[in-house]
Design a protein around this motif. Structure first.
Motif, mmCIF file in Angstrom:
data_model
loop_
_atom_site.group_PDB
_atom_site.id
_atom_site.type_symbol
_atom_site.label_atom_id
_atom_site.label_comp_id
_atom_site.label_asym_id
_atom_site.label_seq_id
_atom_site.Cartn_x
_atom_site.Cartn_y
_atom_site.Cartn_z
ATOM 1 N N ALA A 1 -17.206 -28.946 16.746
ATOM 2 C CA ALA A 1 -17.342 -27.516 17.048
ATOM 3 C C ALA A 1 -18.809 -27.109 16.983
ATOM 4 N N ALA A 2 -19.125 -26.023 17.683
ATOM 5 C CA ALA A 2 -20.503 -25.532 17.726
ATOM 6 C C ALA A 2 -20.853 -24.645 16.543
ATOM 7 N N ARG A 3 -19.848 -24.220 15.784
ATOM 8 C CA ARG A 3 -20.109 -23.351 14.624
ATOM 9 C C ARG A 3 -19.241 -23.793 13.459
ATOM 10 N N THR A 4 -19.835 -23.765 12.281
ATOM 11 C CA THR A 4 -19.101 -24.058 11.055
ATOM 12 C C THR A 4 -19.476 -23.033 9.993
ATOM 13 N N VAL A 5 -18.500 -22.628 9.211
ATOM 14 C CA VAL A 5 -18.735 -21.824 8.011
ATOM 15 C C VAL A 5 -18.236 -22.650 6.831
ATOM 16 N N ILE A 6 -19.122 -22.919 5.885
ATOM 17 C CA ILE A 6 -18.780 -23.719 4.723
ATOM 18 C C ILE A 6 -18.992 -22.905 3.455
ATOM 19 N N VAL A 7 -18.062 -23.034 2.528
ATOM 20 C CA VAL A 7 -18.126 -22.360 1.230
ATOM 21 C C VAL A 7 -18.222 -23.427 0.153
ATOM 22 N N ARG B 1 -20.143 -18.321 -5.404
ATOM 23 C CA ARG B 1 -19.802 -18.976 -4.150
ATOM 24 C C ARG B 1 -20.984 -18.860 -3.201
ATOM 25 N N HIS B 2 -21.349 -19.960 -2.579
ATOM 26 C CA HIS B 2 -22.371 -19.968 -1.540
ATOM 27 C C HIS B 2 -21.678 -20.130 -0.201
ATOM 28 N N ILE B 3 -22.044 -19.283 0.745
ATOM 29 C CA ILE B 3 -21.439 -19.303 2.075
ATOM 30 C C ILE B 3 -22.565 -19.546 3.090
#
Length: 339
Positions: free
Chosen positions: A296-302, A332-334
């Motif tokens: 995928a072209a975008r990721t959101v990681i926590v 939490r780091h996002i």
């Protein structure tokens, strides 16, 4: 132009979620933002409590609010209720006095007052300084530190049904499951909407996938534990109407073709309940991010730490970084990542 009433105390994070459903989002005061245009996805936002058609902004005083309303074009008729709010109690303005004062302006303009079932609701919102971090994701208006009053006709009041989906109320529950309000914000930031596929390669009990499905995306989940796979299937089958897929697999080597998803979003292991050394955990997250970049072209990681260096080593560009306090021993780091 639209007025957005933001939830929580992190205006930057809330404005970033709002930008998934609006254009040119600008924080104008604490808990307040404006936007040029909004889409139908605005009704899915978790950190925007209300959206109004903006009539104008002013200094945070009753007199300034009255002057702004008197000079506005009131192109409506019928009954009205004035609802005033002092966001976070930042200005000390009397909301009752505000409602009386601006209600009288509307009566003089020909409106009738109906506090129970009005044709229109006028929002009068007072706010102090914004609370934003270092992320460049959301613009902050010049002079926002002084606070503001914003006035608008209520247009959208997104339903607040998140408590009905509390992790403990789901068919399958495990301690540490993410709050659905945060999960909704994360999938919105990732770009979940009808016609998209959202992948969680470490899906756990499926909280992120539930919210992705509820906004119309197709959820796809993977977990290394069969127990989690079965539990996620049960949760998704109970709570969403969208088609979904969940399988057992390794987040470092996912069984999908390149560009199989529109977005990846996941809560990385914290290494607190399971015995994972820091070096091993970093390798796991790095490999998972490298494979996510293929998909995928975008990721959101926590995570419970910033994985920025690991993400950049995996080839990602970090476009936003938020740090949110959970309790004394956990932040939490996002990270929002672009390929």
């Amino acid at each position: 132009m639209y007025l957005l009433e933001l939830a929580g105390t992190d205006d930057d994070f809330a404005a970033t979620e709002a930008a998934s459903a609006a254009s040119d989002v600008t924080v104008v005061a604490g808990g307040l933002a404006t936007a040029q245009e909004i889409s139908a996805q605005a009704s899915t936002l978790s950190l925007t409590h209300r959206v109004s058609d903006l009539l104008g902004t002013a200094q945070p005083t009753i007199a300034a609010a009255r002057e702004t309303l008197e000079s506005a074009a009131l192109d409506r008729t019928g009954s009205v209720a004035v609802r005033a709010r002092d966001v976070r109690g930042a200005t000390g303005v009397s909301t009752q006095a505000t409602e009386r004062e601006l209600g009288s302006v509307l009566v003089e303009a020909g409106f009738t007052v109906d506090l129970e079932d009005p044709d229109h609701e006028l929002r009068v919102v007072f706010a102090g300084s914004p609370s934003v971090g270092d992320s460049p994701a959301a613009d902050v208006a010049s002079g926002a530190d002084a606070g503001a009053c914003a006035i608008g006709w209520l247009a959208t009041d997104p339903p607040r049904t998140f408590t009905e989906r509390a992790p403990t109320e789901r068919p399958f529950f495990q301690p540490g499951s993410m709050d659905p309000t945060l999960a909704r914000a994360l999938v919105n930031i990732a770009g979940a909407r009808p016609g998209t596929t959202v992948l969680d390669p470490m899906c756990g009990t499926g909280g992120l996938l539930i919210e992705a499905g509820l906004v119309g995306a197709t959820p796809v989940g993977v977990d290394a534990l069969e127990k989690m796979v079965q539990g996620t299937r049960e949760n998704l089958g109970t709570l969403i109407d969208e088609e979904f897929a969940v399988c057992r697999g390794d987040a470092r080597r996912l069984p999908f073709a390149d560009d199989a998803a529109d977005a990846v979003v996941f809560d990385a292991p914290y290494g607190r309940q399971t015995k994972i050394t820091g070096e091993t955990l970093a390798a796991l997250v790095g490999d998972a991010l490298a494979d996510a970049r293929r998909l995928a072209a975008r990721t959101v990681i926590v995570g419970d730490r910033s994985w920025q260096t690991v993400a950049e080593e995996a080839g990602w560009t970090v476009t936003a970084h938020f740090q949110r306090r959970v309790h004394r021993s956990l932040d939490r780091h996002i990270l929002v990542l672009e390929r």
